[in-house]
Scaffold this active site. Structure first.
Site: not given
Ligand code: ADE
Length: 236
Positions: A13, A201
């Site tokens: 990041e 996601d």
């Molecule tokens: N960072 C990226 N995706 C995430 C997720 N599904 N839950 C927590 N932190 C995240």
């Protein structure tokens, strides 16, 4: 004179932002490495804080105490909590709230997210900084950014039921693991902040596959927006 503290939880990041710094000076504290220099002509300190709320809050306090930053920017990836936010899209924080802070058993007046003794439930991002961040996202990837609430907790969210509970409790549009702790620590120090996150996601059963697949590309997209924000602030 502005001085940005730019925080990402993971190396992926912050790596490209570190590489872009001019006049680099490196300092270590509490196991974190602080890269100080100029990003797009704006004084900045870029740091990988590590995953989760404690690492994030510690990092903010160090940026305030040792580096005298004037603004905090959190860059990174997040799970989407909203059907119209797809992988690669951006969220800019309007405010940030914990989804895993629960004291309602003690007192029903403490709803989910409320830290007893704190005068806010959701920590508001700086309005001007958030507007600049949204403009920067629109400039880099037009049509792919939204402003809204970020929900944070020490949990990777990867189940539909968990995701739905977080939405019901917080009305947030994305979830991650540091943003609200950064907001909370910045709030206590009276330092303006903004969280910028790219979706990696959908925070449901598909997250196990999507997160490792899209993490690096989403983190890189977000770093590009953060760089554009630094440029925007140098012109402001
Ligand atoms: N960072 C990226 N995706 C995430 C997720 N599904 N839950 C927590 N932190 C995240």
């Amino acid at each position: 004179m502005k001085k940005l503290g730019i925080i990402g939880a993971m190396d992926v990041e912050v790596q490209t932002l570190k590489d872009k710094l001019q006049d680099l000076q490196i300092t270590q504290k509490a196991g974190m490495v602080f890269f100080q220099g100029k990003l797009e002509n704006t004084p900045a300190v870029v740091v990988q804080c590590g995953v989760g709320k404690v690492n994030a809050a510690l990092c903010v306090q160090i940026l305030c105490d040792l580096f005298d930053v004037t603004h905090i920017v959190n860059t990174g990836v997040a799970g989407s909590l909203c059907n119209d936010l797809d992988i690669g899209d951006f969220v800019v924080s309007r405010d940030a709230m914990y989804h895993d802070f629960t004291c309602h058993i003690l007192n029903p007046a403490y709803c989910v997210g409320q830290v007893p003794g704190m005068d806010v439930l959701a920590y508001p991002a700086d309005k001007a900084l958030a507007e600049y961040a949204l403009e920067s996202a629109q400039l880099v990837y037009p049509g792919h950014a939204r402003m809204g609430r970020v929900a944070s907790g020490d949990q990777f969210v990867a189940a539909k039921e968990h995701k739905e509970q977080i939405i019901a409790d917080t009305q947030a549009i994305c979830t991650e693991m540091e943003g609200c702790a950064i907001a909370h620590a910045a709030w206590r120090n009276k330092i303006p902040f903004v969280i910028i996150r790219a979706i990696s996601d959908k925070a449901d059963g598909s997250a196990y596959v999507d997160y490792p697949t899209f993490e690096a590309a989403a983190a890189e997209r977000c770093a590009k927006v953060t760089q554009a924000l630094a440029k925007r602030l140098s012109d402001a």
